[in-house]
Design an enzyme around this catalytic site. Structure first.
Site, PDB file in Angstrom:
ATOM      1  N   ASN A 184      13.629   0.258   0.562  1.00 22.36           N
ATOM      2  CA  ASN A 184      14.750   1.043   0.056  1.00 22.36           C
ATOM      3  C   ASN A 184      16.062   0.274   0.204  1.00 22.36           C
ATOM      4  OD1 ASN A 184      12.830   2.982  -0.333  1.00 22.36           O
ATOM      5  ND2 ASN A 184      13.350   4.149   1.508  1.00 22.36           N
ATOM      6  N   ASP A 229      19.066   2.037  -0.095  1.00 20.03           N
ATOM      7  CA  ASP A 229      20.098   3.086  -0.018  1.00 20.03           C
ATOM      8  C   ASP A 229      20.828   3.136   1.330  1.00 20.03           C
ATOM      9  OD1 ASP A 229      17.343   5.479   0.080  1.00 20.03           O
ATOM     10  OD2 ASP A 229      18.261   4.374   1.742  1.00 20.03           O
ATOM     11  N   HIS A 236      14.265  -5.528   0.121  1.00 18.34           N
ATOM     12  CA  HIS A 236      14.810  -5.614  -1.234  1.00 18.34           C
ATOM     13  C   HIS A 236      16.330  -5.535  -1.271  1.00 18.34           C
ATOM     14  CE1 HIS A 236      10.664  -4.011  -2.752  1.00 18.34           C
ATOM     15  NE2 HIS A 236      10.619  -5.271  -2.375  1.00 18.34           N
ATOM     16  N   CYS A 294      28.021 -13.150  -3.890  1.00 19.95           N
ATOM     17  CA  CYS A 294      28.569 -14.097  -4.870  1.00 19.95           C
ATOM     18  C   CYS A 294      27.467 -15.008  -5.420  1.00 19.95           C
ATOM     19  CB  CYS A 294      29.644 -14.954  -4.201  1.00 19.95           C
ATOM     20  SG  CYS A 294      30.299 -16.222  -5.306  1.00 19.95           S
ATOM     21  N   CYS A 315      36.090 -17.123  -4.225  1.00 19.48           N
ATOM     22  CA  CYS A 315      35.906 -18.510  -4.705  1.00 19.48           C
ATOM     23  C   CYS A 315      35.932 -18.572  -6.228  1.00 19.48           C
ATOM     24  CB  CYS A 315      34.553 -19.051  -4.195  1.00 19.48           C
ATOM     25  SG  CYS A 315      33.134 -18.518  -5.198  1.00 19.48           S
ATOM     26  N   GLY A 374       5.778   6.980   1.913  1.00 19.37           N
ATOM     27  CA  GLY A 374       6.619   7.161   0.734  1.00 19.37           C
ATOM     28  C   GLY A 374       6.693   5.967  -0.173  1.00 19.37           C
ATOM     29  N   ASN A 424       1.872  10.348   2.164  1.00 14.20           N
ATOM     30  CA  ASN A 424       2.318  10.396   0.781  1.00 14.20           C
ATOM     31  C   ASN A 424       1.703  11.647   0.148  1.00 14.20           C
ATOM     32  OD1 ASN A 424       2.745   9.894  -2.027  1.00 14.20           O
ATOM     33  ND2 ASN A 424       2.865   7.699  -1.600  1.00 14.20           N
ATOM     34  N   PRO A 425       2.520  12.448  -0.596  1.00 11.43           N
ATOM     35  CA  PRO A 425       1.916  13.634  -1.225  1.00 11.43           C
ATOM     36  C   PRO A 425       0.849  13.269  -2.261  1.00 11.43           C
ATOM     37  CG  PRO A 425       4.331  13.604  -1.537  1.00 11.43           C
ATOM     38  CD  PRO A 425       3.953  12.337  -0.886  1.00 11.43           C
ATOM     39  N   ALA A 481       7.189  13.203   3.697  1.00  8.83           N
ATOM     40  CA  ALA A 481       7.684  12.464   4.867  1.00  8.83           C
ATOM     41  C   ALA A 481       8.545  13.347   5.765  1.00  8.83           C
ATOM     42  CB  ALA A 481       8.488  11.255   4.385  1.00  8.83           C
TER      43      ALA A 481
HETATM   44  C1  BV8 Z   1       8.454 -11.698  -6.351  1.00  9.22           C
HETATM   45  C2  BV8 Z   1      15.386  -3.542  -5.707  1.00  9.22           C
HETATM   46  C3  BV8 Z   1       8.030 -13.990  -6.706  1.00  9.22           C
HETATM   47  C4  BV8 Z   1      16.178  -3.522  -6.954  1.00  9.22           C
HETATM   48  C5  BV8 Z   1      13.000  -3.640  -6.333  1.00  9.22           C
HETATM   49  C6  BV8 Z   1       2.253  -8.643 -12.145  1.00  9.22           C
HETATM   50  C7  BV8 Z   1       3.026  -8.638 -13.282  1.00  9.22           C
HETATM   51  C8  BV8 Z   1       4.416  -8.808 -13.227  1.00  9.22           C
HETATM   52  C9  BV8 Z   1       5.056  -9.010 -11.992  1.00  9.22           C
HETATM   53  C10 BV8 Z   1       4.255  -9.016 -10.875  1.00  9.22           C
HETATM   54  C11 BV8 Z   1       2.884  -8.832 -10.933  1.00  9.22           C
HETATM   55  N1  BV8 Z   1       2.414  -8.876  -9.662  1.00  9.22           N
HETATM   56  C12 BV8 Z   1       3.412  -9.065  -8.818  1.00  9.22           C
HETATM   57  C13 BV8 Z   1       4.551  -9.177  -9.540  1.00  9.22           C
HETATM   58  C14 BV8 Z   1       5.863  -9.426  -9.019  1.00  9.22           C
HETATM   59  C15 BV8 Z   1       6.691  -8.166  -8.847  1.00  9.22           C
HETATM   60  C16 BV8 Z   1       5.876  -6.905  -8.733  1.00  9.22           C
HETATM   61  O1  BV8 Z   1       5.354  -6.580  -7.684  1.00  9.22           O
HETATM   62  N2  BV8 Z   1       5.809  -6.143  -9.833  1.00  9.22           N
HETATM   63  C17 BV8 Z   1       5.063  -4.898  -9.804  1.00  9.22           C
HETATM   64  C18 BV8 Z   1       5.839  -3.812 -10.569  1.00  9.22           C
HETATM   65  C19 BV8 Z   1       3.686  -5.175 -10.419  1.00  9.22           C
HETATM   66  N3  BV8 Z   1       7.364  -8.396  -7.605  1.00  9.22           N
HETATM   67  C20 BV8 Z   1       8.500  -9.112  -7.639  1.00  9.22           C
HETATM   68  O2  BV8 Z   1       9.025  -9.527  -8.660  1.00  9.22           O
HETATM   69  C21 BV8 Z   1       9.110  -9.413  -6.280  1.00  9.22           C
HETATM   70  N4  BV8 Z   1       9.414 -10.803  -6.237  1.00  9.22           N
HETATM   71  O3  BV8 Z   1       7.285 -11.443  -6.401  1.00  9.22           O
HETATM   72  O4  BV8 Z   1       8.964 -12.970  -6.446  1.00  9.22           O
HETATM   73  C22 BV8 Z   1       8.721 -15.240  -6.345  1.00  9.22           C
HETATM   74  C23 BV8 Z   1       8.336 -15.915  -5.179  1.00  9.22           C
HETATM   75  C24 BV8 Z   1       8.969 -17.091  -4.868  1.00  9.22           C
HETATM   76  C25 BV8 Z   1      10.022 -17.587  -5.669  1.00  9.22           C
HETATM   77  C26 BV8 Z   1      10.424 -16.879  -6.812  1.00  9.22           C
HETATM   78  C27 BV8 Z   1       9.780 -15.678  -7.148  1.00  9.22           C
HETATM   79  C28 BV8 Z   1      10.412  -8.659  -6.113  1.00  9.22           C
HETATM   80  C29 BV8 Z   1      10.105  -7.175  -5.992  1.00  9.22           C
HETATM   81  C30 BV8 Z   1      11.379  -6.425  -5.647  1.00  9.22           C
HETATM   82  C31 BV8 Z   1      11.939  -5.764  -6.898  1.00  9.22           C
HETATM   83  N5  BV8 Z   1      13.070  -4.919  -6.506  1.00  9.22           N
HETATM   84  N6  BV8 Z   1      14.081  -2.918  -5.980  1.00  9.22           N
HETATM   85  C32 BV8 Z   1      16.554  -2.115  -7.339  1.00  9.22           C
HETATM   86  O5  BV8 Z   1      16.102  -1.142  -6.683  1.00  9.22           O
HETATM   87  O6  BV8 Z   1      17.314  -1.985  -8.301  1.00  9.22           O
HETATM   88  S1  BV8 Z   1      11.515  -2.858  -6.524  1.00  9.22           S
HETATM   89  C33 BV8 Z   1      11.613  -1.174  -6.349  1.00  9.22           C
HETATM   90  O7  BV8 Z   1      10.249  -0.736  -6.215  1.00  9.22           O
HETATM   91  C34 BV8 Z   1      12.299  -0.623  -5.114  1.00  9.22           C
HETATM   92  O8  BV8 Z   1      12.658  -1.606  -4.161  1.00  9.22           O
HETATM   93  C35 BV8 Z   1      11.234   0.260  -4.515  1.00  9.22           C
HETATM   94  O9  BV8 Z   1      11.394   0.432  -3.187  1.00  9.22           O
HETATM   95  C36 BV8 Z   1      10.046  -0.529  -4.847  1.00  9.22           C
HETATM   96  C37 BV8 Z   1       8.735   0.100  -4.613  1.00  9.22           C
HETATM   97  O10 BV8 Z   1       8.752   1.386  -5.142  1.00  9.22           O
HETATM   98  P1  BV8 Z   1       8.500   2.587  -4.089  1.00  9.22           P
HETATM   99  O11 BV8 Z   1       9.491   2.453  -2.992  1.00  9.22           O
HETATM  100  O12 BV8 Z   1       7.064   2.609  -3.725  1.00  9.22           O
HETATM  101  O13 BV8 Z   1       8.927   3.819  -4.942  1.00  9.22           O
HETATM  102  P2  BV8 Z   1       8.051   4.563  -6.070  1.00  9.22           P
HETATM  103  O14 BV8 Z   1       8.959   5.462  -6.843  1.00  9.22           O
HETATM  104  O15 BV8 Z   1       7.209   3.556  -6.788  1.00  9.22           O
HETATM  105  O16 BV8 Z   1       7.042   5.468  -5.221  1.00  9.22           O
HETATM  106  C38 BV8 Z   1       7.557   6.541  -4.449  1.00  9.22           C
HETATM  107  C39 BV8 Z   1       6.373   7.088  -3.679  1.00  9.22           C
HETATM  108  O17 BV8 Z   1       6.867   8.120  -2.830  1.00  9.22           O
HETATM  109  C40 BV8 Z   1       5.305   7.708  -4.558  1.00  9.22           C
HETATM  110  O18 BV8 Z   1       4.030   7.233  -4.136  1.00  9.22           O
HETATM  111  C41 BV8 Z   1       5.444   9.212  -4.303  1.00  9.22           C
HETATM  112  O19 BV8 Z   1       4.176   9.854  -4.325  1.00  9.22           O
HETATM  113  C42 BV8 Z   1       5.979   9.227  -2.910  1.00  9.22           C
HETATM  114  N7  BV8 Z   1       6.784  10.400  -2.561  1.00  9.22           N
HETATM  115  C43 BV8 Z   1       7.511  11.198  -3.386  1.00  9.22           C
HETATM  116  N8  BV8 Z   1       8.112  12.174  -2.629  1.00  9.22           N
HETATM  117  C44 BV8 Z   1       7.765  11.953  -1.330  1.00  9.22           C
HETATM  118  C45 BV8 Z   1       6.923  10.822  -1.279  1.00  9.22           C
HETATM  119  N9  BV8 Z   1       6.408  10.361  -0.136  1.00  9.22           N
HETATM  120  C46 BV8 Z   1       6.720  11.020   1.007  1.00  9.22           C
HETATM  121  N10 BV8 Z   1       7.519  12.097   1.041  1.00  9.22           N
HETATM  122  C47 BV8 Z   1       8.054  12.596  -0.100  1.00  9.22           C
HETATM  123  N11 BV8 Z   1       8.842  13.690  -0.057  1.00  9.22           N
HETATM  124 ZN    ZN Z   2      31.972 -17.022  -3.895  1.00  8.78          ZN
END
Ligand code: BV8
Ligand code: ZN
Length: 261
Positions: free
Chosen positions: A105, A107, A122, A130, A153, A190, A216-217, A234
């Site tokens: 997260n 936030d 993340h 910068c 800068c 979550g 997780n629900p 959660a």
């Molecule tokens: C990297 C910040 C390599 C920005 C985020 C295949 C194809 C294409 C790409 C890839 C691939 N395989 C892997 C990749 C790479 C990619 C990836 O994983 N893609 C996924 C979509 C397949 N990963 C990356 O690109 C990462 N970098 O791999 O770099 C590299 C290495 C070396 C050198 C160069 C490059 C970077 C990943 C980070 C991306 N940034 N966020 C922003 O937010 O704007 S990701 C974003 O998703 C958030 O950070 C978030 O936290 C994250 C995961 O999502 P969740 O937190 O799980 O949230 P979600 O909504 O999905 O789920 C919520 C859950 O809560 C649900 O299950 C729900 O049931 C549950 N819930 C709901 N209510 C409740 C609850 N649980 C409990 N209580 C409740 N009340």
């Molecule tokens: Zn700078």
């Protein structure tokens, strides 16, 4: 449903005897604070295509659009409060010899609930960075008169978050991997367990013999593989787990930590 139906004796025994706890959180931990998750029905990403917006090449092509998206998200979350899930995790951190809260997260709600031992995989939406000199700013001190805002800068600023295709901060990622490899208990809460490399942490802990519990629900791709997957929110499950784990029914609640009023 009484507590003893949610938590197995083995779970409570393993948590009570654990000396090293690692927690992985995702957007679901902030859902009960009113922060939209990414993939949920109210999903933040329903309206936008995040694979698009949370990327460097869209930012370079249209920084205004990406900045507006982050400003929209900051406005969404600026008035929300930590919820009981955040506070329960903050209560846990001093009860183990080793503890690390690994969050996806951005936030900042874990910090506002009093958590200190945090690895932000993340980044954080309340910081800007910068592009030229990597200097990091508190978003409150950034003048949005010009988009993208400028660094002292002269370089352009970007939100200090990790975009798709970008590497995670190396030292934070190795801290998280180290914790997952050495802990004896891992709690994943979550998260849809879809985004890599965060999603590999629970499986790494399993391979090292840790007891892994998911809250997780909804089911996720790792629900079948963890030791126990608890279908619940959660904000409801975590406070009960903390209470059950440390206190029998006639004990007082966890010592009140210095909390944000
Ligand atoms: C990297 C910040 C390599 C920005 C985020 C295949 C194809 C294409 C790409 C890839 C691939 N395989 C892997 C990749 C790479 C990619 C990836 O994983 N893609 C996924 C979509 C397949 N990963 C990356 O690109 C990462 N970098 O791999 O770099 C590299 C290495 C070396 C050198 C160069 C490059 C970077 C990943 C980070 C991306 N940034 N966020 C922003 O937010 O704007 S990701 C974003 O998703 C958030 O950070 C978030 O936290 C994250 C995961 O999502 P969740 O937190 O799980 O949230 P979600 O909504 O999905 O789920 C919520 C859950 O809560 C649900 O299950 C729900 O049931 C549950 N819930 C709901 N209510 C409740 C609850 N649980 C409990 N209580 C409740 N009340
Ligand atoms: Zn700078």
């Amino acid at each position: 449903m009484g507590d003893n139906q949610i938590f197995s004796d083995e779970l409570l025994h393993r948590l009570r005897s654990s000396r090293s706890l690692t927690v992985l959180t995702g957007a679901g931990v902030s859902a009960e604070s009113g922060v939209p998750t990414f993939r949920g029905k109210d999903g933040l990403w329903r309206k936008f295509n995040p694979q698009e917006l949370a990327t460097m090449d869209v930012f370079m092509r249209d920084p205004q659009l990406v900045w507006e998206w982050y400003e929209y998200r900051r406005r969404l979350i600026q008035d929300v409060q930590p919820n009981p899930a955040h506070y329960a995790l903050s209560d846990l951190e001093d009860k183990f010899d080793e503890f690390l809260l690994v969050t996806q997260n951005i936030d900042g709600l874990h910090q506002r609930a009093g958590s200190r031992k945090i690895a932000e995989l993340h980044g954080n939406i309340w910081r800007d960075r910068c592009l030229r000199c990597d200097r990091v700013y508190d978003h409150k001190e950034v003048d949005l008169g010009e988009i993208p805002p400028k660094c002292a800068c002269g370089g352009s600023l970007r939100p200090d978050v990790v975009w798709f295709g970008e590497a995670l901060p190396q030292e934070i990622l190795s801290q998280a991997f180290q914790a997952a490899q050495s802990c004896d208990f891992l709690l994943t809460v979550g998260t849809s367990a879809l985004v890599q490399p965060a999603a590999s942490l629970p499986l790494l802990a399993l391979r090292n013999g840790a007891f892994v519990v998911e809250i997780n629900p909804e089911p996720t791709p790792i629900s079948e593989r963890v030791n126990e997957s608890i279908r619940g929110k959660a904000g409801e499950v975590l406070p009960r787990l903390v209470k059950r784990q440390y206190f029998t029914t006639d004990d007082h609640g966890p010592a009140q930590k210095n909390r944000e009023q």
